[in-house]
Design a protein around this motif. Structure first.
Motif, PDB file in Angstrom:
ATOM      1  N   ASN A  20     -24.306  18.109  15.820  1.00  0.00           N
ATOM      2  CA  ASN A  20     -24.371  17.499  17.144  1.00  0.00           C
ATOM      3  C   ASN A  20     -23.454  16.288  17.258  1.00  0.00           C
ATOM      4  N   GLY A  21     -23.274  15.840  18.468  1.00  0.00           N
ATOM      5  CA  GLY A  21     -22.542  14.601  18.712  1.00  0.00           C
ATOM      6  C   GLY A  21     -21.698  14.704  19.962  1.00  0.00           C
ATOM      7  N   PHE A  22     -21.435  13.562  20.576  1.00  0.00           N
ATOM      8  CA  PHE A  22     -20.575  13.549  21.750  1.00  0.00           C
ATOM      9  C   PHE A  22     -19.112  13.720  21.338  1.00  0.00           C
ATOM     10  N   LEU A  23     -18.243  13.978  22.310  1.00  0.00           N
ATOM     11  CA  LEU A  23     -16.821  14.186  22.054  1.00  0.00           C
ATOM     12  C   LEU A  23     -16.234  12.984  21.329  1.00  0.00           C
ATOM     13  N   GLU A  24     -15.453  13.251  20.282  1.00  0.00           N
ATOM     14  CA  GLU A  24     -14.774  12.235  19.468  1.00  0.00           C
ATOM     15  C   GLU A  24     -15.736  11.393  18.636  1.00  0.00           C
ATOM     16  N   ALA A  25     -16.944  11.900  18.404  1.00  0.00           N
ATOM     17  CA  ALA A  25     -17.885  11.165  17.556  1.00  0.00           C
ATOM     18  C   ALA A  25     -17.535  11.293  16.081  1.00  0.00           C
ATOM     19  N   GLU A  52     -16.476  22.727  21.734  1.00  0.00           N
ATOM     20  CA  GLU A  52     -15.530  21.823  22.384  1.00  0.00           C
ATOM     21  C   GLU A  52     -14.415  21.531  21.396  1.00  0.00           C
ATOM     22  N   GLU A  53     -13.270  21.095  21.894  1.00  0.00           N
ATOM     23  CA  GLU A  53     -12.146  20.752  21.036  1.00  0.00           C
ATOM     24  C   GLU A  53     -11.741  19.306  21.295  1.00  0.00           C
ATOM     25  N   GLY A  54     -11.765  18.489  20.239  1.00  0.00           N
ATOM     26  CA  GLY A  54     -11.370  17.095  20.346  1.00  0.00           C
ATOM     27  C   GLY A  54      -9.976  16.890  19.792  1.00  0.00           C
ATOM     28  N   GLU A  55      -9.664  15.625  19.499  1.00  0.00           N
ATOM     29  CA  GLU A  55      -8.335  15.308  18.979  1.00  0.00           C
ATOM     30  C   GLU A  55      -8.135  15.855  17.578  1.00  0.00           C
ATOM     31  N   SER A  56      -9.203  15.820  16.771  1.00  0.00           N
ATOM     32  CA  SER A  56      -9.123  16.349  15.407  1.00  0.00           C
ATOM     33  C   SER A  56      -9.396  17.844  15.443  1.00  0.00           C
ATOM     34  N   GLU A  57      -8.516  18.638  14.814  1.00  0.00           N
ATOM     35  CA  GLU A  57      -8.661  20.087  14.853  1.00  0.00           C
ATOM     36  C   GLU A  57      -8.681  20.673  13.445  1.00  0.00           C
ATOM     37  N   GLY A 102     -21.659  18.009  23.023  1.00  0.00           N
ATOM     38  CA  GLY A 102     -22.649  16.986  23.307  1.00  0.00           C
ATOM     39  C   GLY A 102     -23.084  16.894  24.754  1.00  0.00           C
ATOM     40  N   MET A 103     -22.320  17.503  25.667  1.00  0.00           N
ATOM     41  CA  MET A 103     -22.679  17.471  27.081  1.00  0.00           C
ATOM     42  C   MET A 103     -23.512  18.684  27.490  1.00  0.00           C
ATOM     43  N   TRP A 104     -23.739  19.596  26.567  1.00  0.00           N
ATOM     44  CA  TRP A 104     -24.578  20.749  26.858  1.00  0.00           C
ATOM     45  C   TRP A 104     -26.030  20.418  26.516  1.00  0.00           C
ATOM     46  N   ASN A 105     -26.940  21.048  27.217  1.00  0.00           N
ATOM     47  CA  ASN A 105     -28.368  20.816  27.021  1.00  0.00           C
ATOM     48  C   ASN A 105     -28.834  21.550  25.773  1.00  0.00           C
ATOM     49  N   GLN A 106     -29.008  20.818  24.678  1.00  0.00           N
ATOM     50  CA  GLN A 106     -29.407  21.452  23.429  1.00  0.00           C
ATOM     51  C   GLN A 106     -30.827  22.004  23.508  1.00  0.00           C
ATOM     52  N   ASP A 107     -31.653  21.425  24.357  1.00  0.00           N
ATOM     53  CA  ASP A 107     -33.011  21.947  24.510  1.00  0.00           C
ATOM     54  C   ASP A 107     -32.999  23.404  24.967  1.00  0.00           C
ATOM     55  N   ASP A 108     -31.953  23.808  25.714  1.00  0.00           N
ATOM     56  CA  ASP A 108     -31.862  25.204  26.129  1.00  0.00           C
ATOM     57  C   ASP A 108     -31.742  26.133  24.926  1.00  0.00           C
ATOM     58  N   LEU A 109     -31.103  25.646  23.886  1.00  0.00           N
ATOM     59  CA  LEU A 109     -30.909  26.450  22.681  1.00  0.00           C
ATOM     60  C   LEU A 109     -32.153  26.460  21.800  1.00  0.00           C
ATOM     61  N   LEU A 110     -32.847  25.320  21.741  1.00  0.00           N
ATOM     62  CA  LEU A 110     -33.970  25.158  20.820  1.00  0.00           C
ATOM     63  C   LEU A 110     -35.326  25.209  21.507  1.00  0.00           C
ATOM     64  N   MET A 158     -26.539   8.242  28.777  1.00  0.00           N
ATOM     65  CA  MET A 158     -26.841   9.640  28.456  1.00  0.00           C
ATOM     66  C   MET A 158     -27.961   9.724  27.425  1.00  0.00           C
ATOM     67  N   LYS A 159     -28.985   8.916  27.632  1.00  0.00           N
ATOM     68  CA  LYS A 159     -30.069   8.822  26.654  1.00  0.00           C
ATOM     69  C   LYS A 159     -30.804  10.143  26.471  1.00  0.00           C
ATOM     70  N   SER A 160     -30.966  10.909  27.564  1.00  0.00           N
ATOM     71  CA  SER A 160     -31.696  12.172  27.444  1.00  0.00           C
ATOM     72  C   SER A 160     -30.947  13.166  26.562  1.00  0.00           C
ATOM     73  N   LEU A 161     -29.618  13.227  26.700  1.00  0.00           N
ATOM     74  CA  LEU A 161     -28.823  14.118  25.843  1.00  0.00           C
ATOM     75  C   LEU A 161     -28.874  13.654  24.397  1.00  0.00           C
ATOM     76  N   LEU A 162     -28.795  12.341  24.189  1.00  0.00           N
ATOM     77  CA  LEU A 162     -28.874  11.800  22.835  1.00  0.00           C
ATOM     78  C   LEU A 162     -30.230  12.107  22.216  1.00  0.00           C
ATOM     79  N   GLY A 163     -31.282  12.006  23.031  1.00  0.00           N
ATOM     80  CA  GLY A 163     -32.617  12.325  22.537  1.00  0.00           C
ATOM     81  C   GLY A 163     -32.739  13.765  22.094  1.00  0.00           C
ATOM     82  N   GLN A 164     -32.099  14.685  22.842  1.00  0.00           N
ATOM     83  CA  GLN A 164     -32.120  16.098  22.457  1.00  0.00           C
ATOM     84  C   GLN A 164     -31.442  16.306  21.105  1.00  0.00           C
TER      85      GLN A 164
END
Length: 346
Positions: A20-25, A52-57, A102-110, A158-164
């Motif tokens: 998990n993690g937000f973009l560029e974390a 997702e694809e960030g700067e590091s590939e 990180g912007m997707w709802n992980q609760d949907d998966l779990l 984005m506390k709710s996403l972080l909580g997920q």
């Protein structure tokens, strides 16, 4: 990347590592480092699903070296059993790594409390979509990567996403902490612990892991006292610190007001007096409390949702609830009280 000691896979299951993690974390850099470690080598194919694809590939040479196939999942709704089963049949992976968006709802998966399925059920409607994994895919470990330099920004917005991301995490790595004060790190650690009660928390700067025992204490009570009478607003701080450092509370008397919880089929000499906590939003409430033992006759008049003030001595026991050792309270005194309206907030 460690593996879970508490989960055994069946022969027909494929282990899934969810990162998990937000973009560029720093998720991709973490995976690159982990893939190169001897303990993470595997003979079969590793299927790497990038959401997702960030700067590091991932470069082709690295993927080939570690027998890894990369597949980009561009749309959240593509994470369904039918599409994922096609990938499984095509690549026959020994294990699967998901670098989650990180912007997707992980609760949907779990199937978490804020998933589309759960919300639709609450609202009496059909789900607009449903994310699902193939039956043979087993979530084996969840790791959350956090950028310490931007943690406040995401916590505030984005506390709710972080909580997920943290709710089911076994490991939370906070990197890039070089310019973060020790006081802030203590605050970050407490908030992460509230959202991810089972996560091992690692703080890192450019020199590597930061020894957490060097961080300053930030407790609203005297940790050296043999008896601690907790204020209502200090319960959450004590609960989290006792979870992280139970050894320094052994033998101490703790007094606090909480709501009684008696689980179904719980022994007559046990209860869980605690508090409701809001870790990320009003829809994501959780109960914080430790197993408490007492005389069955003394506990008998109290039922779930009764408010009580207890005094108890802290000990440590091996318990299934903790997947190992954890705090267990020995009841000394209990009286009925009025409720505390406000939940614990982090």
């Amino acid at each position: 990347m460690a593996t879970s000691d508490n989960y055994e896979l069946r022969d027909d299951q494929i282990p899934v590592f969810l990162i998990n993690g937000f973009l560029e974390a720093g998720k991709t850099d973490f995976l690159k480092f982990t893939m190169g470690q001897e303990y993470f080598q595997a003979e079969g194919t590793t299927l790497l699903l990038l959401c997702e694809e960030g700067e590091s590939e991932f470069d082709d040479a690295t993927l080939e070296k570690y027998n890894t196939v990369k597949v980009l999942i561009e749309n959240e709704t593509d994470f369904n059993e039918e599409n994922l089963k096609k990938l499984q049949d095509k690549y026959n992976p020994e294990r699967i790594i998901i670098e989650w968006n990180g912007m997707w709802n992980q609760d949907d998966l779990l199937d978490g409390p804020m998933s589309e399925t759960a919300l639709a059920e609450q609202q009496g409607r059909e789900p607009a979509y449903e994310l699902s994994l193939p039956e043979s895919w087993a979530i084996y470990q969840i790791i959350t990567i956090i950028d310490g330099s931007t943690f406040d920004l995401y916590l505030n917005n984005m506390k709710s996403l972080l909580g997920q991301m943290l709710r089911s995490a076994e490991l939370a790595i906070v990197n890039r902490c070089d310019n973060v004060s020790d006081e802030k790190l203590v605050d970050y650690r407490r908030k992460i612990r509230a959202m991810g009660q089972n996560a091992v928390i690692v703080l890192e700067d450019k020199d590597g892991e930061i020894p957490q025992d060097t961080l300053p204490e930030d407790l609203p009570y005297d940790i050296n006292a043999s008896s601690i009478d907790l204020k209502a607003e200090d319960y959450g701080t004590w609960f989290m610190d006792c979870m992280d450092h139970p050894e320094r509370y052994i033998g101490k008397e703790i007094t606090y007001t909480g709501m009684m919880l008696k689980r179904k089929n719980m022994p007559a000499n046990e209860c869980v007096p605690g508090r409701m906590a809001m870790t990320c939003c009003a829809q994501d409430m959780t109960f914080l409390g430790y197993v408490t033992k007492g005389d069955p006759k003394v506990l008998a008049p109290f039922n779930t949702r009764d408010w009580v003030k207890i005094t108890a001595t802290v000990g440590i026991e091996e318990r299934e609830e903790y997947n190992g050792e954890g705090p267990v309270l020995e009841l000394k005194k209990i009286v009925r009280t009025g409720p505390i309206e406000e939940p614990v907030a982090f």
